[in-house]
Design a protein around this motif. Sequence first.
Motif, PDB file in Angstrom:
ATOM      1  N   LYS A 125       7.989  58.410  34.256  1.00  0.00           N
ATOM      2  CA  LYS A 125       8.386  57.312  33.526  1.00  0.00           C
ATOM      3  C   LYS A 125       9.784  56.162  33.965  1.00  0.00           C
ATOM      4  O   LYS A 125       9.771  55.569  34.297  1.00  0.00           O
ATOM      5  CB  LYS A 125       8.301  57.412  31.975  1.00  0.00           C
ATOM      6  N   PRO A 153      -1.859  60.563  29.680  1.00  0.00           N
ATOM      7  CA  PRO A 153      -0.793  59.607  28.781  1.00  0.00           C
ATOM      8  C   PRO A 153      -0.937  59.860  27.378  1.00  0.00           C
ATOM      9  O   PRO A 153      -1.219  58.376  26.793  1.00  0.00           O
ATOM     10  CB  PRO A 153      -0.445  58.627  29.954  1.00  0.00           C
ATOM     11  N   LYS A 203      -0.292  59.554  24.282  1.00  0.00           N
ATOM     12  CA  LYS A 203       0.993  58.707  22.803  1.00  0.00           C
ATOM     13  C   LYS A 203       0.508  57.077  24.097  1.00  0.00           C
ATOM     14  O   LYS A 203       0.586  56.565  23.197  1.00  0.00           O
ATOM     15  CB  LYS A 203       2.422  59.061  23.271  1.00  0.00           C
ATOM     16  N   ASP A 204       0.518  57.007  25.041  1.00  0.00           N
ATOM     17  CA  ASP A 204       0.565  56.001  25.346  1.00  0.00           C
ATOM     18  C   ASP A 204      -0.782  55.342  25.848  1.00  0.00           C
ATOM     19  O   ASP A 204      -1.106  53.527  24.958  1.00  0.00           O
ATOM     20  CB  ASP A 204       1.048  55.728  27.423  1.00  0.00           C
TER      21      ASP A 204
END
Lengths: 102, 396
Positions: B241, B306, B308-309
């Motif tokens: 990120k 990912p 949480k995304d």
Amino acid sequence: MTIQDEYRKKGWKDLPPGGIVDRPATARDYKTGTWRAFRPIRNKDKKICQNPEACLVCWILCPDAAIIRVEPNELEIDLDYCKGCGVCALECPLKAIEMEQE
Amino acid sequence: MAKAKVLGMMGDFAVAEAAKLCNPDVIAAYPITPQTIIVERLAEFVADGELDCDYICVESEHSAMSACFGASAAGARVYTATASQGLALMIEIVYITASARFPVVMTIANRALSGPINIHCDHSDAMLARDSGWIQLFAEDCQEAYDSTIQAFRIAEDKQVSLPVINCLDGFVLSHSIEPVEILEPTEEETLDGFLPIRDPLYKLDVDAPIAQGLLALPEFYMEIKRGQQEAHLRSLDVIKEVIQDFGDRWGRYWPVVEPYQMDDAEVAVVTIGSSTGTGRAAVDELRAEGKKVGLVKLRCFRPFPVKDIQAALKNAGAVGVCDRAVSFGSTGPAYADTAGAMVGRSGPLIKNFIIGLGGKDITIDTFRAMYDNLYADLAKGEVEEPVEWIGIRGE
Ligand code: SF4
Ligand code: SF4
């Protein structure tokens, strides 16, 4: 303390990344002779190899470099590292090495 | 700040240009359709003196990855590319490279695995390496394939990460399609104006300071080492990120790990990977014009997954279909399994799996229309009747 002992004390977070060993020649500390089931015995029953320097077949072929040249003109088997594979006994032209169960 | 110019080029050309820009010390590769153009182009750069690099012509992909492993162990910046059966042949060393924590950047021009033999796109090759420990990014278009290649070196060589990265671009759909690609022209080429520093390895082969790499680890160490590998891989998401942010700040293109499209009020949505995302966006636009509240979530970063995304992107949708261009036989598509796993134990959408586009089967706007219709039907019933559906095949 060997590196094995040192690493054994560490949790996963403290071991070096990728399982590397961060210094050279640590294999010396690892006594692979403990794996042995058969022990090579030289000069058994008086089949004595008189002149190793003229031959050295066992010394060349030992996959663990466990046959050591001891001056003058003598060989020793380093049982700390000999894994007991029997290559030396098989290949010795004088059959001067025999394998005995541990 | 680097300037930029736009050129029309195939995805494979774009990737080769990007790899050249990153100045690898070693390239070891074996040609295979549809990756061939990448490695041919790089060989030309080296032959023409445009790229100063040890280009190792190997006799197989197994040797290609073995050479990459050794070069990375020595501290070099390393690049390779493959596809399909080539990846299958190198897979033994693919795993070992990740577990040794050796950064290597590898492009996969995605192509179906045999058999039957097929040269066209799906993601079964990349999924073969799913559990290998490599970071995996998928590109939507040729520009992203170009940008991802540059980002991949920075991610892989980051000391906190020190892991190899697979960059996927869809075979033929991207590899052989000409699109406008904005090329970076850094004023300071050695480090791309500071974006990509010279590799500073965690450890390297060095006769003056010897270490041992790629070792045996029996039960008292193996699991501890694997736990460390998992931690490094999971933590790499933060670095990925950061790199995406830095790249975007410099050159204006942000490629998020998970990108929602029209998700704010979406009743039904699909999750896509790779080039089908563009077709999906067009389908969303059409259906939105017809008054249907549909959305799409593009999954760019597949490993690390990912979680949480994905949770944040999907939480308000009513029904979600995860599109897989691969299948784990006897189970489901791999992206579906991960997505469903991420949503377990939370209130959220109905989730199902669409298997699409295997072996280059066309994915069109109608394919997306069929999936959205299917999701609306489940949403109306309030349950998923058939969790895995194959879309666009005869006889279904
Ligand atoms: S038994 Fe094998 S390891 Fe032992 S000394 Fe003979 S050749 Fe070497
Ligand atoms: S192989 Fe036999 S003869 Fe030759 S050096 Fe060894 S023990 Fe002596």
